[in-house]
Design an enzyme around this catalytic site. Sequence first.
Site, PDB file in Angstrom:
ATOM      1  CG  HIS A   1      58.158  90.122  87.965  1.00 28.06           C
ATOM      2  ND1 HIS A   1      57.978  88.781  88.223  1.00 28.06           N
ATOM      3  CD2 HIS A   1      56.915  90.647  87.845  1.00 28.06           C
ATOM      4  CE1 HIS A   1      56.682  88.508  88.254  1.00 28.06           C
ATOM      5  NE2 HIS A   1      56.011  89.623  88.022  1.00 28.06           N
TER       6      HIS A   1
ATOM      7  NE  ARG B   1      62.562  90.817  84.543  1.00 27.52           N
ATOM      8  CZ  ARG B   1      61.389  90.223  84.387  1.00 27.52           C
ATOM      9  NH1 ARG B   1      61.092  89.119  85.040  1.00 27.52           N
ATOM     10  NH2 ARG B   1      60.483  90.712  83.560  1.00 27.52           N
TER      11      ARG B   1
ATOM     12  CG  HIS C   1      48.742  90.497  87.727  1.00 30.55           C
ATOM     13  ND1 HIS C   1      48.176  89.253  87.773  1.00 30.55           N
ATOM     14  CD2 HIS C   1      50.057  90.283  87.463  1.00 30.55           C
ATOM     15  CE1 HIS C   1      49.106  88.347  87.547  1.00 30.55           C
ATOM     16  NE2 HIS C   1      50.242  88.942  87.373  1.00 30.55           N
TER      17      HIS C   1
ATOM     18  CG  ASP D   1      53.123  92.147  86.781  1.00 34.58           C
ATOM     19  OD1 ASP D   1      54.064  91.502  87.278  1.00 34.58           O
ATOM     20  OD2 ASP D   1      52.472  91.737  85.795  1.00 34.58           O
TER      21      ASP D   1
HETATM   22  O1  DOR Z   1      53.783  90.129  81.987  1.00 33.04           O
HETATM   23  C1  DOR Z   1      54.321  89.555  82.922  1.00 33.04           C
HETATM   24  N1  DOR Z   1      55.655  89.429  82.992  1.00 33.04           N
HETATM   25  N2  DOR Z   1      53.552  89.000  83.873  1.00 33.04           N
HETATM   26  C2  DOR Z   1      54.087  88.238  84.849  1.00 33.04           C
HETATM   27  O2  DOR Z   1      53.363  87.846  85.744  1.00 33.04           O
HETATM   28  C3  DOR Z   1      55.520  87.883  84.811  1.00 33.04           C
HETATM   29  C4  DOR Z   1      56.255  88.965  84.190  1.00 33.04           C
HETATM   30  C5  DOR Z   1      57.737  88.720  83.979  1.00 33.04           C
HETATM   31  O3  DOR Z   1      58.394  88.234  84.925  1.00 33.04           O
HETATM   32  O4  DOR Z   1      58.248  89.086  82.932  1.00 33.04           O
END
Ligand code: DOR
Length: 444
Positions: free
Chosen positions: A69, A71, A237, A308
């Site tokens: 991720h 952002r 995950h 992740d």
């Molecule tokens: O802990 C997590 N944070 N799991 C996810 O699948 C999304 C992620 C996030 O985008 O912060």
Amino acid sequence: MSKRDTLLIRQARILQPEGEFISGDVLVQGGKIREISPDISAGATDADIAVIDATGLTLLPGVIDPQVHFREPGLEYKEDLFTASCACAKGGVTSFLEMPNTRPLTTTQAALDDKLQRAAQKCLVNYGFFIGATAEVLPDLLSANPTPGIKIFMGSMKGDLLVSEEEFLDRIFAQGDRLIAVHAEDQSRIQQRREQFAGQTDPAVHSQIQDNQVALLATQLALKLSRKYQRRLHILHLSTGDEAELLRQSKPSWVTAEVTPQHLLLNTSAYETIGTKAQMNPPLRSPRDNEILWKALLDGVIDFIATDHAPHTLEEKGRSYPNTPSGMPGVETSLPLMLTQAMQGRCTVAQVVNWMSTAVAKAYKIPDKGLIVPGYDADLILVDLNESRPVRREELQTKCGWSPFEGWTLTGWPVVTIVGGQVAYERGRLHTEVRGKALTFDKP
Ligand code: DOR
């Protein structure tokens, strides 16, 4: 050929596709691996060839991280494609697959094109972006290109990306044939348990609210729908021993699963040491879950590893539970974490490479990546398996500026990272002018 186009890696310990190592040289030209041989040093007299002395170092295919991720756009105060890709280059990650929970959500071709354009301008490593599913099947979901597949958040998500009802999930599984990757947590059980545990501020309660059953219920539903339509399914995950045992009993040939280093190496005891920094979705589990996940990975029930990488600022993580966001960064530490396990005898270096590169390229049908063979892309890393160093906050490239593994002494840090034949990171220095390419995905 200009100096930029030709690279000779000399005297490396080179991982072969069968898992053996040979000592020798690798010639890279035009972004591709051209030749692997015990001695190609004759060519090194050519002034146009850049030479890397790899004596004492091990050459591996670059890591492909299939769940991150990053952002951008919309949440750049946590991370952006430049800082994240610097962290990748430093961590030996030469390609990534990124998730659609950015702002705007990546649910249209236009949003996907925007991300691809941003990445082309900013990313030191190669990139691919998932398209996100919503309850309404948007037209671009089936046609968006290029994408590794459709991401469905079955739980742990707010807003349009949450698709928790079986009726809506069924509609997505029924249409098209592209890969579906699921975040498998059961939203109705999460809601019910949030009410039950309301008012509790100990972050350890997170693992009780989103318990093993939350994950198991959703994984069971995703498997049911995948079987109904024989639909290519990837379970993101995987976090519980219960899900691993379920897959061990019966896993359709068209289903794959991944696990994170966090779910292998951390457990609920981490709440005592790092508090809310240990909060992620799906949550950390028990030491017993760690053991069952490890066994499933070693036995091939779990196919590969993803980080992740989910950065949040220290300020956000410093709030009190449940006002803290879930997620931890990971791309800078995943490879040395896993290589440390290999050096400690828990697995082999070749297995780590399979889980973090070869098997990922195969599952997502990414051509010419994940192996060191002539004709493949020169996404390569040199690691030092003889040096151990702690994870230090001040050395991190991720914008969020912290790691759940700070202080852990790791072996196998990347020394050089090569992306498409270009050196993107070398001995502590990033080459920030290097750019990766958009990944392509062969048809199912
Ligand atoms: O802990 C997590 N944070 N799991 C996810 O699948 C999304 C992620 C996030 O985008 O912060």
